[in-house]
Design a protein around this motif. Sequence first.
Motif, PDB file in Angstrom:
ATOM      1  N   VAL A 155      -0.244  15.687  -1.520  1.00 13.07           N
ATOM      2  CA  VAL A 155      -0.330  14.549  -3.325  1.00 13.07           C
ATOM      3  C   VAL A 155      -1.389  15.111  -3.978  1.00 13.07           C
ATOM      4  O   VAL A 155      -1.180  15.040  -4.919  1.00 13.07           O
ATOM      5  N   TYR A 156      -2.204  15.937  -2.945  1.00  7.29           N
ATOM      6  CA  TYR A 156      -3.401  16.264  -3.793  1.00  7.29           C
ATOM      7  C   TYR A 156      -2.672  17.462  -4.750  1.00  7.29           C
ATOM      8  O   TYR A 156      -4.220  18.385  -5.334  1.00  7.29           O
ATOM      9  N   PRO A 158      -3.117  12.227  -8.340  1.00  5.50           N
ATOM     10  CA  PRO A 158      -2.174  13.188  -7.490  1.00  5.50           C
ATOM     11  C   PRO A 158      -1.267  14.594  -8.264  1.00  5.50           C
ATOM     12  O   PRO A 158      -1.480  14.302  -9.886  1.00  5.50           O
ATOM     13  N   PRO A 206       2.349  15.922  -7.483  1.00  2.31           N
ATOM     14  CA  PRO A 206       3.436  16.361  -6.895  1.00  2.31           C
ATOM     15  C   PRO A 206       3.868  17.490  -7.071  1.00  2.31           C
ATOM     16  O   PRO A 206       3.916  18.109  -8.106  1.00  2.31           O
ATOM     17  N   HIS A 265       7.397  15.123  -2.308  1.00  2.00           N
ATOM     18  CA  HIS A 265       6.136  15.021  -2.956  1.00  2.00           C
ATOM     19  C   HIS A 265       5.528  14.191  -3.529  1.00  2.00           C
ATOM     20  O   HIS A 265       4.888  13.126  -3.607  1.00  2.00           O
ATOM     21  N   THR A 289       3.545  10.491  -3.068  1.00  2.00           N
ATOM     22  CA  THR A 289       2.119   9.604  -4.459  1.00  2.00           C
ATOM     23  C   THR A 289       2.843   8.369  -5.142  1.00  2.00           C
ATOM     24  O   THR A 289       1.696   8.061  -5.400  1.00  2.00           O
ATOM     25  N   GLN A 290       3.511   8.256  -4.801  1.00  2.00           N
ATOM     26  CA  GLN A 290       3.937   6.642  -5.751  1.00  2.00           C
ATOM     27  C   GLN A 290       4.524   6.259  -4.175  1.00  2.00           C
ATOM     28  O   GLN A 290       3.771   4.549  -5.028  1.00  2.00           O
ATOM     29  N   GLN A 337       1.774   6.258  -2.964  1.00  2.00           N
ATOM     30  CA  GLN A 337       0.151   5.229  -2.321  1.00  2.00           C
ATOM     31  C   GLN A 337      -0.273   4.685  -3.743  1.00  2.00           C
ATOM     32  O   GLN A 337      -0.287   3.571  -2.942  1.00  2.00           O
ATOM     33  N   HIS A 391      -3.232  11.636   5.497  1.00  2.00           N
ATOM     34  CA  HIS A 391      -2.039  12.712   4.547  1.00  2.00           C
ATOM     35  C   HIS A 391      -2.288  13.791   5.506  1.00  2.00           C
ATOM     36  O   HIS A 391      -3.458  14.377   5.534  1.00  2.00           O
TER      37      HIS A 391
END
Length: 396
Positions: A148-149, A182, A184, A189, A193-194, A196, A214
């Motif tokens: 996600v990062y 985020p 992706p 991915h 992120t969604q 989150q 994570h």
Amino acid sequence: MKILIPGGDGFCGWATALHLSARGHAVHLVDNLSRRKIDIELGVDSLTPIAPLRNRLAAWRELTGRQIEWTDLDAARDYDALERLIRDWRPDAVVHFAEQRSAPYSMKSAATKRYTLENNLSATQNLLCALVETGIDAHLVHLGTMGVYGYGGGMRIPEGYLTIQAEASDGGRLEREILFPPDPGSVYHMTKTQDQLLFYFYNKNDGIRITDLHQGVVWGTQTRETRLDERLINRFDYDGDYGTVLNRFLMQAAVGYPLTVHGSGGQTRAFIHIQDSVRCIEMALTHPPATSERVRIFNQMTETHRVADLARIVAELTGAEIAYLDNPRKEADANDLAADARCLIDLGLQPTTLRTGLLEEIVEIGQRYRERCDRDRIPCTSQWTRMPAAARVDRR
Ligand code: NAD
């Protein structure tokens, strides 16, 4: 604790279910066997001979006297059944693995992109809604990804939240902690992120207690419990869609196939052994957030390696050759990855490192089951983008 495990027949979920059952927790799986159905759709199979879920559960009961229950339902589509199950069984915690987890599969076609997005977001949303509707104060632990990062864009990656300074509405300065931006790299991915944001909202709005782990790439196959009997063996994916990089190398070395490095191999990834992954989940469960606490985020990884270095380590141990192929992903050719992962170490995790566990994995799994490998299934055939290379922009 009573622990509901959506996705409990999968690679991480099965090992976690046995680990928690062995420690005396009551465990109930929810799984629609979609992962096994995708194996059939792709014409592949786990390298290890995984038993049907009913046989796995019967073997566990026979060997340990412990019973794990299973409800066959689609967490993304059978909302009413899911809500009923949660209302009736009243879990203390939910460990959510029930998502389509392959980035290459999520990029294969319009159908797999749409399936991945609908399946993953609806499963997460349904679990959150069911907790709200039933009023059951269960701690939701979700398996997210370090992906996600987007590998941090050169920044050291914190555990979930970034401290920023901004101009305040009165013209002064203020400091805030926000979710790390985020970035992706695939539809899979993107769903993470969604997830989150769903967690952020349901935690803020309804006070749901959530831990988002994570996780790095999980390697290894067996845990203390899955080793007890071959009927309990964990799955091992080696194909071009589901085989994660290190497991793919281990199997390739065992069958004499060159280790397939995509691009230069300069990509750095975070890793964790399956035995450590299940212990981290147990630690997250036994240290739940307080009622008013924001979503807790841990980076669940123990080491980082460049893909080319991994290939070199496996080649040194086994004598395998290395083949450099075009990278099907749309990503930087090389990246550094520096990330904080103190929380789980502070809770007492003592990691299994690649140096200590790798050889055992090559012998115990790769060489033992190499006859089951279908070499035609090793290459990754998904392509990330139709955009011509010259028109691509690296936004990092
Ligand atoms: P997996 O595909 O082996 O297991 C997922 C399980 O969920 C399967 O048994 C599947 O049948 C089930 N499932 C999927 N959608 C469902 C639905 N709608 N209803 C009911 N069951 C459903 O995947 P895994 O490797 O065990 O990964 C589990 C989780 O951990 C995923 O969310 C993944 O993103 C995360 N994760 C995995 C890794 C890794 O290296 N394996 C790394 C980081 C994060």
